[in-house]
Design an enzyme around this catalytic site. Structure first.
Site, PDB file in Angstrom:
ATOM      1  CB  CYS A 113      -0.907  -0.044   1.232  1.00  0.00           C
ATOM      2  SG  CYS A 113      -1.874   1.443   1.492  1.00  0.00           S
ATOM      3  CB  CYS A 116       0.250   1.951   4.103  1.00  0.00           C
ATOM      4  SG  CYS A 116      -1.404   1.268   3.947  1.00  0.00           S
TER       5      CYS A 116
END
Length: 191
Positions: A113, A116
């Site tokens: 991700c 993230c």
């Protein structure tokens, strides 16, 4: 013929002003040219074909001379301990989150991700700034999906704020640091 030779010569920039010591010297052995030649330095051996000050006269490829300076050893020290958020597992969830006496900030993330990674930097900064007042942890949702499912986390990055073992705030997505700080300050003020 002289014009053709002038066209074939590569156009190179002149040497820096501090390195120039040009002298006009007439060479008796040059019958084709009656005008003097500009020589950089005191000897004809330093006059090179492309007039670049950094090339060696015998180089077949372009090589640049580097100034000879004494090399100093560069020592890089890396610390195994990261002052940011610690990684926790599903096994340590109860010990570190539910049984904590201070507010706990948990980031649910995954290695694939991209957003993230941005939130991780923010959480690491918050962990350093609020050291001792709150605890910050990260949990990989790919490794421990049962914890994410238990708290209804279907999107990442998600940051949960716990106080006295209960979830008091949830933030999903990449948001500015001020949003996280505001939620933390509110939980600390209630303490």
């Amino acid at each position: 013929m002289a014009a053709a030779a002038a066209v074939a010569a590569p156009s190179c920039p002149a040497p820096p002003r501090g390195l120039r010591c040009a002298k006009t010297v007439s060479f008796p052995f040059s019958a084709s040219s009656s005008r003097g030649r500009v020589v950089y330095g005191s000897s004809y051996a330093r006059r090179w074909q492309c007039r670049r000050w950094a090339h060696r006269p015998d180089a077949t490829t372009t090589r640049i001379r580097r100034p000879t300076t004494p090399r100093t050893a560069v020592v890089r020290v890396s610390c195994a301990y990261s002052p940011g958020a610690e990684t926790i597992t599903a096994c340590s969830w109860n010990e570190y989150v539910i049984c904590s006496d201070v507010p706990v900030l948990i980031e649910f993330w995954a290695s694939w991700c991209g957003p993230c990674r941005m939130v991780t930097r923010i959480v690491d900064e918050i962990a350093q700034e609020y050291a001792g007042r709150i605890k910050c942890y990260k949990l990989d949702t790919d490794d421990y999906p049962q914890v994410a499912t238990a708290y209804s986390i279907d999107r990442i990055p998600t940051v949960l704020l716990f106080k006295d073992g209960e979830k008091i705030h949830s933030i999903t997505g990449t948001l500015p640091k001020a949003v996280y700080v505001k939620a933390i300050e509110k939980s600390i003020a209630e303490q």
